[in-house]
Design a protein around this motif. Structure first.
Motif, PDB file in Angstrom:
ATOM      1  N   GLN A  32      26.149  79.360  40.603  1.00  0.00           N
ATOM      2  CA  GLN A  32      26.779  78.214  41.253  1.00  0.00           C
ATOM      3  C   GLN A  32      25.782  77.382  42.041  1.00  0.00           C
ATOM      4  N   GLU A  33      24.654  77.990  42.408  1.00  0.00           N
ATOM      5  CA  GLU A  33      23.606  77.280  43.157  1.00  0.00           C
ATOM      6  C   GLU A  33      22.331  77.111  42.331  1.00  0.00           C
ATOM      7  N   ALA A  60      19.129  76.644  48.574  1.00  0.00           N
ATOM      8  CA  ALA A  60      20.054  77.192  47.579  1.00  0.00           C
ATOM      9  C   ALA A  60      20.105  78.715  47.686  1.00  0.00           C
ATOM     10  N   ARG A  63      22.131  79.580  50.769  1.00  0.00           N
ATOM     11  CA  ARG A  63      23.572  79.364  50.580  1.00  0.00           C
ATOM     12  C   ARG A  63      24.219  80.543  49.863  1.00  0.00           C
ATOM     13  N   VAL A  64      23.560  81.079  48.848  1.00  0.00           N
ATOM     14  CA  VAL A  64      24.105  82.248  48.153  1.00  0.00           C
ATOM     15  C   VAL A  64      24.210  83.422  49.121  1.00  0.00           C
TER      16      VAL A  64
END
Length: 82
Positions: A32-33, A60, A63-64
């Motif tokens: 998704q990232e 990124a 964020r995960v």
């Protein structure tokens, strides 16, 4: 894609099973990232965990990790490998 080594702290006593569980959580949403987590290592005595990934940005990667409940304390680009 760039490579990154991230560092997690405060994970004293982490077991191999817990490391695998955290790694699997990252793998479940990494796409998704645009991130791909390659490997993870841990030192249960110091509570330090390292993750190697390929990603478009360090943000990124973070964020995960934030979404899976274990944000990184540091994320370092790895511009040279052998």
């Amino acid at each position: 894609m760039a490579m990154f080594m991230d560092v997690h702290t405060g994970m004293m006593g982490i077991t191999k099973e817990q490391l695998m569980e955290a790694h699997r959580a990252d793998l479940a949403i990494e796409g998704q990232e645009g991130v791909h987590f390659k490997s993870a290592w841990a030192d249960p005595d110091s509570g330090v965990v390292y993750c190697l990934s390929e990603a478009p940005t360090a943000e990124a990667v973070q964020r995960v990790h934030e979404r899976t409940g274990h944000p990184a304390a540091e994320i370092h680009p790895v511009p040279l490998t052998v």
